[in-house]
Design an enzyme around this catalytic site. Structure first.
Site, PDB file in Angstrom:
ATOM      1  N   GLU A  73      -7.447   5.553   7.119  1.00  0.00           N
ATOM      2  CA  GLU A  73      -6.959   6.343   6.730  1.00  0.00           C
ATOM      3  C   GLU A  73      -8.709   6.831   6.084  1.00  0.00           C
ATOM      4  O   GLU A  73      -8.241   8.065   6.301  1.00  0.00           O
ATOM      5  CB  GLU A  73      -5.941   6.919   6.237  1.00  0.00           C
ATOM      6  CG  GLU A  73      -4.489   6.479   6.742  1.00  0.00           C
ATOM      7  CD  GLU A  73      -3.316   5.580   6.372  1.00  0.00           C
ATOM      8  OE1 GLU A  73      -2.883   5.781   5.371  1.00  0.00           O
ATOM      9  OE2 GLU A  73      -2.233   5.404   6.725  1.00  0.00           O
TER      10      GLU A  73
ATOM     11  N   GLY B 221       2.216  -1.216   4.111  1.00  0.00           N
ATOM     12  CA  GLY B 221       2.552   0.452   3.862  1.00  0.00           C
ATOM     13  C   GLY B 221       3.385   1.108   3.376  1.00  0.00           C
ATOM     14  O   GLY B 221       4.689   0.934   2.773  1.00  0.00           O
ATOM     15  N   GLY B 222       4.680   1.792   4.934  1.00  0.00           N
ATOM     16  CA  GLY B 222       5.872   1.765   4.587  1.00  0.00           C
ATOM     17  C   GLY B 222       6.922   0.766   4.159  1.00  0.00           C
ATOM     18  O   GLY B 222       8.117   1.555   2.728  1.00  0.00           O
TER      19      GLY B 222
ATOM     20  N   ASN C 163       0.666  -1.122  -0.368  1.00  0.00           N
ATOM     21  CA  ASN C 163       0.170   0.288   0.016  1.00  0.00           C
ATOM     22  C   ASN C 163       1.218   1.173   0.403  1.00  0.00           C
ATOM     23  O   ASN C 163       1.331   1.314   0.615  1.00  0.00           O
ATOM     24  CB  ASN C 163      -0.984   0.164   0.909  1.00  0.00           C
ATOM     25  CG  ASN C 163      -1.891   1.065   1.499  1.00  0.00           C
ATOM     26  OD1 ASN C 163      -2.013   2.308   0.173  1.00  0.00           O
ATOM     27  ND2 ASN C 163      -2.583   1.815   2.154  1.00  0.00           N
TER      28      ASN C 163
ATOM     29  N   HIS D  60     -10.143   1.242   4.755  1.00  0.00           N
ATOM     30  CA  HIS D  60      -9.122   1.778   5.656  1.00  0.00           C
ATOM     31  C   HIS D  60      -8.958   2.869   6.412  1.00  0.00           C
ATOM     32  O   HIS D  60      -9.776   3.666   6.188  1.00  0.00           O
ATOM     33  CB  HIS D  60      -7.643   2.108   4.145  1.00  0.00           C
ATOM     34  CG  HIS D  60      -6.552   2.463   4.600  1.00  0.00           C
ATOM     35  ND1 HIS D  60      -5.975   3.467   5.856  1.00  0.00           N
ATOM     36  CD2 HIS D  60      -5.273   1.384   5.455  1.00  0.00           C
ATOM     37  CE1 HIS D  60      -4.491   2.812   5.991  1.00  0.00           C
ATOM     38  NE2 HIS D  60      -4.402   1.884   5.360  1.00  0.00           N
TER      39      HIS D  60
ATOM     40  N   GLY E  78       2.109   2.323  10.474  1.00  0.00           N
ATOM     41  CA  GLY E  78       2.982   3.580  10.689  1.00  0.00           C
ATOM     42  C   GLY E  78       3.731   4.027  11.635  1.00  0.00           C
ATOM     43  O   GLY E  78       4.197   5.245  11.897  1.00  0.00           O
TER      44      GLY E  78
ATOM     45  N   SER F  85       3.074  -1.652  10.326  1.00  0.00           N
ATOM     46  CA  SER F  85       4.162  -1.773  10.554  1.00  0.00           C
ATOM     47  C   SER F  85       4.788  -3.536  10.269  1.00  0.00           C
ATOM     48  O   SER F  85       5.956  -3.894  11.435  1.00  0.00           O
ATOM     49  CB  SER F  85       4.362  -1.680  11.744  1.00  0.00           C
ATOM     50  OG  SER F  85       3.966  -0.622  12.326  1.00  0.00           O
TER      51      SER F  85
ATOM     52  N   LYS G  69      -0.133   4.479  -0.652  1.00  0.00           N
ATOM     53  CA  LYS G  69      -0.464   5.426   0.065  1.00  0.00           C
ATOM     54  C   LYS G  69      -0.753   6.669  -0.362  1.00  0.00           C
ATOM     55  O   LYS G  69      -0.129   6.611  -1.618  1.00  0.00           O
ATOM     56  CB  LYS G  69       0.088   5.522   1.529  1.00  0.00           C
ATOM     57  CG  LYS G  69      -0.237   4.422   2.400  1.00  0.00           C
ATOM     58  CD  LYS G  69       0.289   4.992   3.727  1.00  0.00           C
ATOM     59  CE  LYS G  69      -0.130   3.545   4.950  1.00  0.00           C
ATOM     60  NZ  LYS G  69      -0.206   3.539   6.080  1.00  0.00           N
TER      61      LYS G  69
ATOM     62  N   GLU H  15      -6.137  -4.224  10.556  1.00  0.00           N
ATOM     63  CA  GLU H  15      -5.201  -3.355  10.524  1.00  0.00           C
ATOM     64  C   GLU H  15      -5.781  -2.741  12.223  1.00  0.00           C
ATOM     65  O   GLU H  15      -6.224  -1.868  11.714  1.00  0.00           O
ATOM     66  CB  GLU H  15      -5.266  -2.859   9.447  1.00  0.00           C
ATOM     67  CG  GLU H  15      -4.846  -3.113   7.992  1.00  0.00           C
ATOM     68  CD  GLU H  15      -4.772  -2.289   7.163  1.00  0.00           C
ATOM     69  OE1 GLU H  15      -2.986  -2.586   6.291  1.00  0.00           O
ATOM     70  OE2 GLU H  15      -4.517  -1.333   6.902  1.00  0.00           O
TER      71      GLU H  15
END
Ligand code: PGA
Length: 248
Positions: A97, A231-232, A9, A95, A172, A210, A11, A166
Protein backbone atom coordinates in the site's frame (compact mmCIF):
# COMPACT_ATOMS: atom_id res chain seq x y z
CA UNK A 1 14.49 -23.66 16.28
CA UNK A 2 13.32 -20.14 15.53
CA UNK A 3 9.93 -19.17 16.89
CA UNK A 4 7.26 -18.23 14.42
CA UNK A 5 6.20 -14.57 14.35
CA UNK A 6 2.65 -13.31 13.97
CA UNK A 7 2.27 -9.59 13.29
CA UNK A 8 -1.08 -7.80 13.27
CA UNK A 9 -1.15 -4.92 10.78
CA UNK A 10 -3.95 -2.63 11.90
CA UNK A 11 -3.43 -0.36 8.86
CA UNK A 12 -5.37 2.92 9.25
CA UNK A 13 -7.88 1.52 11.75
CA UNK A 14 -8.43 2.01 15.45
CA UNK A 15 -9.28 4.56 18.11
CA UNK A 16 -8.18 4.96 21.71
CA UNK A 17 -11.26 3.06 22.89
CA UNK A 18 -11.18 0.32 20.25
CA UNK A 19 -7.44 -0.27 20.70
CA UNK A 20 -7.85 -0.63 24.43
CA UNK A 21 -10.57 -3.24 24.22
CA UNK A 22 -8.77 -5.15 21.47
CA UNK A 23 -5.47 -5.29 23.36
CA UNK A 24 -7.20 -6.21 26.61
CA UNK A 25 -8.91 -9.13 24.87
CA UNK A 26 -5.60 -10.21 23.34
CA UNK A 27 -3.82 -9.99 26.68
CA UNK A 28 -6.53 -12.06 28.33
CA UNK A 29 -6.26 -14.65 25.57
CA UNK A 30 -2.48 -14.75 25.86
CA UNK A 31 -2.25 -14.77 29.64
CA UNK A 32 -0.85 -18.29 29.51
CA UNK A 33 1.83 -17.17 27.04
CA UNK A 34 2.18 -17.85 23.32
CA UNK A 35 4.26 -20.42 21.47
CA UNK A 36 5.17 -17.79 18.88
CA UNK A 37 6.31 -14.17 18.96
CA UNK A 38 3.47 -11.65 18.60
CA UNK A 39 3.57 -8.01 17.51
CA UNK A 40 1.01 -5.36 16.66
CA UNK A 41 1.62 -2.67 14.05
CA UNK A 42 -0.43 0.38 15.00
CA UNK A 43 -0.79 3.80 13.36
CA UNK A 44 1.92 6.15 14.66
CA UNK A 45 -0.31 8.24 16.98
CA UNK A 46 -1.25 5.12 18.93
CA UNK A 47 2.24 3.77 19.53
CA UNK A 48 2.48 5.38 22.97
CA UNK A 49 -0.90 3.96 23.92
CA UNK A 50 0.12 0.54 22.63
CA UNK A 51 3.38 0.67 24.56
CA UNK A 52 1.41 1.27 27.78
CA UNK A 53 -1.27 -1.31 26.97
CA UNK A 54 1.26 -4.04 26.16
CA UNK A 55 3.66 -3.40 29.04
CA UNK A 56 4.44 -6.60 30.89
CA UNK A 57 2.86 -8.79 28.21
CA UNK A 58 4.41 -10.90 25.44
CA UNK A 59 3.04 -8.53 22.79
CA UNK A 60 5.69 -6.45 21.03
CA UNK A 61 5.18 -3.13 19.28
CA UNK A 62 5.55 -2.55 15.56
CA UNK A 63 5.16 0.54 13.40
CA UNK A 64 3.72 0.59 9.88
CA UNK A 65 6.29 2.84 8.25
CA UNK A 66 9.43 4.87 8.97
CA UNK A 67 11.12 7.79 7.29
CA UNK A 68 14.07 7.12 5.01
CA UNK A 69 15.69 10.22 6.52
CA UNK A 70 17.38 10.49 9.89
CA UNK A 71 15.96 13.84 11.09
CA UNK A 72 15.22 17.34 9.92
CA UNK A 73 12.94 19.20 7.53
CA UNK A 74 10.64 16.34 6.48
CA UNK A 75 7.18 17.47 7.52
CA UNK A 76 4.88 14.62 8.38
CA UNK A 77 7.62 12.00 8.57
CA UNK A 78 8.45 9.85 11.59
CA UNK A 79 12.10 8.99 12.25
CA UNK A 80 13.32 5.56 13.35
CA UNK A 81 14.79 7.03 16.54
CA UNK A 82 11.34 8.39 17.43
CA UNK A 83 9.83 4.95 17.00
CA UNK A 84 12.54 3.55 19.21
CA UNK A 85 11.53 6.05 21.92
CA UNK A 86 8.19 4.26 22.09
CA UNK A 87 9.64 0.78 22.40
CA UNK A 88 9.05 -0.16 18.78
CA UNK A 89 10.68 -3.53 18.00
CA UNK A 90 9.67 -3.97 14.35
CA UNK A 91 8.67 -1.69 11.48
CA UNK A 92 7.00 -2.59 8.20
CA UNK A 93 8.90 -1.26 5.19
CA UNK A 94 7.72 -1.41 1.61
CA UNK A 95 4.18 -2.55 2.29
CA UNK A 96 2.43 -2.74 -1.08
CA UNK A 97 0.00 0.00 0.00
CA UNK A 98 3.01 2.30 0.50
CA UNK A 99 4.55 1.26 -2.80
CA UNK A 100 1.22 1.71 -4.61
CA UNK A 101 -0.26 4.85 -3.00
CA UNK A 102 2.90 6.66 -1.91
CA UNK A 103 5.25 5.88 -4.77
CA UNK A 104 7.82 4.07 -2.65
CA UNK A 105 10.43 2.41 -4.82
CA UNK A 106 12.99 -0.26 -3.99
CA UNK A 107 15.68 2.32 -3.20
CA UNK A 108 13.45 4.16 -0.70
CA UNK A 109 12.46 0.87 0.93
CA UNK A 110 16.13 -0.07 1.29
CA UNK A 111 16.90 3.29 2.93
CA UNK A 112 14.00 2.82 5.35
CA UNK A 113 15.31 -0.62 6.31
CA UNK A 114 18.76 0.88 6.94
CA UNK A 115 17.32 3.63 9.15
CA UNK A 116 15.38 1.09 11.16
CA UNK A 117 18.40 -1.15 11.68
CA UNK A 118 20.54 1.82 12.71
CA UNK A 119 17.98 2.58 15.43
CA UNK A 120 17.89 -1.01 16.65
CA UNK A 121 14.53 -1.80 15.04
CA UNK A 122 14.02 -4.89 12.89
CA UNK A 123 12.54 -4.04 9.49
CA UNK A 124 9.81 -6.31 8.17
CA UNK A 125 10.50 -6.06 4.43
CA UNK A 126 7.32 -6.55 2.43
CA UNK A 127 7.56 -8.01 -1.07
CA UNK A 128 4.91 -9.27 -3.44
CA UNK A 129 3.69 -9.34 -7.01
CA UNK A 130 0.53 -7.86 -8.50
CA UNK A 131 -2.00 -10.06 -10.28
CA UNK A 132 -0.74 -8.83 -13.66
CA UNK A 133 2.83 -9.73 -12.71
CA UNK A 134 1.77 -13.21 -11.56
CA UNK A 135 -0.17 -13.80 -14.74
CA UNK A 136 2.85 -12.69 -16.76
CA UNK A 137 5.00 -15.28 -14.94
CA UNK A 138 7.05 -12.59 -13.21
CA UNK A 139 6.34 -13.45 -9.57
CA UNK A 140 9.77 -14.71 -8.69
CA UNK A 141 11.61 -11.98 -10.58
CA UNK A 142 9.58 -9.28 -8.84
CA UNK A 143 10.03 -10.53 -5.29
CA UNK A 144 13.70 -11.28 -5.86
CA UNK A 145 14.27 -7.75 -7.14
CA UNK A 146 12.42 -6.25 -4.17
CA UNK A 147 14.38 -8.33 -1.66
CA UNK A 148 17.74 -7.81 -3.36
CA UNK A 149 17.36 -4.04 -3.08
CA UNK A 150 17.19 -4.32 0.70
CA UNK A 151 19.66 -7.08 1.51
CA UNK A 152 22.56 -6.22 -0.80
CA UNK A 153 24.33 -3.18 0.60
CA UNK A 154 27.89 -2.18 -0.28
CA UNK A 155 28.96 -5.71 -1.06
CA UNK A 156 27.56 -7.26 2.09
CA UNK A 157 24.28 -8.94 2.93
CA UNK A 158 21.90 -7.51 5.49
CA UNK A 159 20.29 -10.52 7.15
CA UNK A 160 18.89 -8.91 10.32
CA UNK A 161 15.49 -8.54 8.70
CA UNK A 162 12.12 -10.24 8.63
CA UNK A 163 10.68 -10.73 5.15
CA UNK A 164 6.94 -10.72 4.47
CA UNK A 165 5.73 -12.20 1.21
CA UNK A 166 2.40 -10.55 0.46
CA UNK A 167 0.96 -11.18 -2.99
CA UNK A 168 -0.79 -7.90 -3.78
CA UNK A 169 -3.78 -9.74 -5.26
CA UNK A 170 -4.34 -11.50 -1.92
CA UNK A 171 -4.28 -8.43 0.34
CA UNK A 172 -7.69 -7.57 1.73
CA UNK A 173 -9.38 -9.48 -1.08
CA UNK A 174 -10.24 -12.72 0.68
CA UNK A 175 -8.17 -14.49 -2.01
CA UNK A 176 -5.37 -16.28 -0.19
CA UNK A 177 -2.41 -17.83 -1.94
CA UNK A 178 -2.67 -21.59 -1.53
CA UNK A 179 -0.13 -23.03 0.90
CA UNK A 180 1.71 -24.53 -2.08
CA UNK A 181 1.77 -21.21 -3.98
CA UNK A 182 3.06 -19.39 -0.92
CA UNK A 183 5.65 -22.06 -0.13
CA UNK A 184 6.98 -21.93 -3.69
CA UNK A 185 7.73 -18.22 -3.36
CA UNK A 186 9.07 -18.59 0.19
CA UNK A 187 11.45 -21.32 -0.99
CA UNK A 188 12.70 -19.00 -3.73
CA UNK A 189 13.25 -16.20 -1.21
CA UNK A 190 15.06 -18.60 1.14
CA UNK A 191 17.30 -19.74 -1.70
CA UNK A 192 18.05 -16.12 -2.56
CA UNK A 193 19.01 -15.47 1.05
CA UNK A 194 21.07 -18.66 1.23
CA UNK A 195 23.10 -17.55 -1.77
CA UNK A 196 23.88 -14.31 0.05
CA UNK A 197 24.40 -15.27 3.69
CA UNK A 198 25.05 -18.21 6.00
CA UNK A 199 22.30 -16.80 8.22
CA UNK A 200 19.50 -17.49 5.73
CA UNK A 201 17.96 -20.20 7.89
CA UNK A 202 17.51 -17.78 10.77
CA UNK A 203 15.59 -15.18 8.73
CA UNK A 204 11.85 -15.33 9.36
CA UNK A 205 9.73 -15.36 6.23
CA UNK A 206 6.12 -14.34 6.89
CA UNK A 207 3.16 -14.85 4.62
CA UNK A 208 0.52 -12.11 4.35
CA UNK A 209 -2.63 -11.70 2.31
CA UNK A 210 -6.03 -12.69 3.67
CA UNK A 211 -4.56 -14.95 6.34
CA UNK A 212 -7.38 -15.85 8.71
CA UNK A 213 -8.41 -18.22 11.46
CA UNK A 214 -9.49 -20.84 8.93
CA UNK A 215 -6.43 -20.93 6.67
CA UNK A 216 -3.56 -20.02 9.04
CA UNK A 217 -2.69 -23.53 10.24
CA UNK A 218 -2.23 -24.88 6.72
CA UNK A 219 -0.12 -21.95 5.59
CA UNK A 220 2.01 -22.05 8.74
CA UNK A 221 2.64 -25.77 8.29
CA UNK A 222 4.72 -25.11 5.15
CA UNK A 223 8.46 -25.56 5.56
CA UNK A 224 9.49 -21.99 4.76
CA UNK A 225 6.55 -20.09 6.25
CA UNK A 226 7.75 -18.77 9.59
CA UNK A 227 4.78 -16.64 10.52
CA UNK A 228 2.14 -14.28 9.25
CA UNK A 229 1.46 -10.61 8.59
CA UNK A 230 -2.23 -10.30 9.28
CA UNK A 231 -4.39 -7.33 8.30
CA UNK A 232 -8.17 -7.63 8.56
CA UNK A 233 -8.20 -10.64 10.87
CA UNK A 234 -5.94 -8.88 13.38
CA UNK A 235 -8.74 -6.43 14.22
CA UNK A 236 -10.89 -9.16 15.75
CA UNK A 237 -9.42 -10.62 18.94
CA UNK A 238 -10.84 -14.16 18.59
CA UNK A 239 -9.61 -14.45 15.00
CA UNK A 240 -6.16 -13.10 15.77
CA UNK A 241 -5.87 -15.37 18.82
CA UNK A 242 -6.75 -18.39 16.67
CA UNK A 243 -3.99 -17.47 14.22
CA UNK A 244 -1.52 -17.10 17.09
CA UNK A 245 -2.59 -20.49 18.42
CA UNK A 246 -1.94 -22.02 15.00
CA UNK A 247 1.67 -20.75 15.02
CA UNK A 248 3.83 -23.17 16.91
P1 PGA B 1 -5.05 -8.68 4.92
O1 PGA B 1 -3.80 -7.67 4.90
O2 PGA B 1 -4.72 -9.74 5.94
O3 PGA B 1 -6.21 -7.85 5.30
O4 PGA B 1 -5.15 -9.26 3.53
C1 PGA B 1 -2.47 -8.11 5.05
C2 PGA B 1 -1.51 -6.95 4.93
O5 PGA B 1 -1.71 -6.10 4.05
O6 PGA B 1 -0.54 -6.85 5.70
Amino acid sequence: MKKKLIVGNWKMNGSLAANESLVQALRAGLSGGAACSVALAAPAPYLAQLQALCAGSCIEIAAQDVSQHEAGAYTGEVAAAMLRDFGVRYVLVGHSERRQFHGENDAAVAEKAQRALAAGITPIVCVGETLAEREAGQTEAVVRRQLAAVIHVNGRCISEVVVAYEPVWAIGTGKTATPAQAQEVHAALRAQLAAATVHAGAVRLLYGGSMNAANAAQLLAEADIDGGLVGGASLKAPDFLSIIAAAH
